[in-house]
Structures are given as C-alpha cells and as structure tokens.
Design a protein around this motif. Structure first.
Motif: not given
Length: 96
Positions: A72-73, A78-80, A86-90
């Motif tokens: 997965l890109s 991060l889309k959903n 910009s780089d990580y899940f929060r």
C-alpha cells in the motif's frame, strides 16, 4: 436436572458477575428452561441420522492464493486515518 440459585451464583462468580436476587431468579428460570428444551431434544430418535460436520453440504475451502503484491502506498495508508500528519498516524496518548 434443575439449576438451583446456588448454581446461578456459582456460574456468575466464574463469569465475574454480581447479581441481585431478582436477576438470579430470572437466570435460574432461563437456565432451567434451556435444560428442559435440551431434555426435549434428547427424547428424539436420531438413530437414523448421520452426524454432521457442517450444517451445509457445500464446504468452500478455497482461499486466495498467497501471492506477493505491491504494498500500500504511504498516501493510501494515511487516507482513511482519523487523524494523521504528513508522515504518521496520530493516536491518543495512553501512557503518561
């Protein structure tokens, strides 16, 4: 076989449940009804019935092929996300 109130409290203790007297009486009735139904089922003649492994005759044991695919890109991953920079899940802080 019938379930006593002590049996109900014993099972509730195993399940880590606290019951008052009304709940224990209600559960005692329910459990005795279930056991009564099982006794009714035990009266049926099942000598000509073959045991089942599955309820349906068609058993699908096909799984997808284990093939390597493109990962997965980063943007798609991060889309959903409910919250991301910009780089990580929060995620919410769980340790102080």
């Amino acid at each position: 076989m019938s379930v006593t109130k002590d049996d109900v409290y014993y099972v509730a203790n195993l399940a880590r449940l606290q019951l008052d007297d009304n709940e224990a009486e209600s559960l005692q009735k329910d459990m005795n009804n279930i056991l009564g139904y099982v006794e009714t089922l035990n009266e049926l003649d099942t000598s000509d019935v073959e045991p089942l492994e599955h309820v349906t005759e068609v058993i699908s044991t096909e799984f997808r092929k284990d093939e390597a695919k493109e990962p997965l890109s980063h943007d798609d991953a991060l889309k959903n996300a409910p919250d991301a920079d910009s780089d990580y899940f929060r995620v919410p802080r769980v340790i102080e």
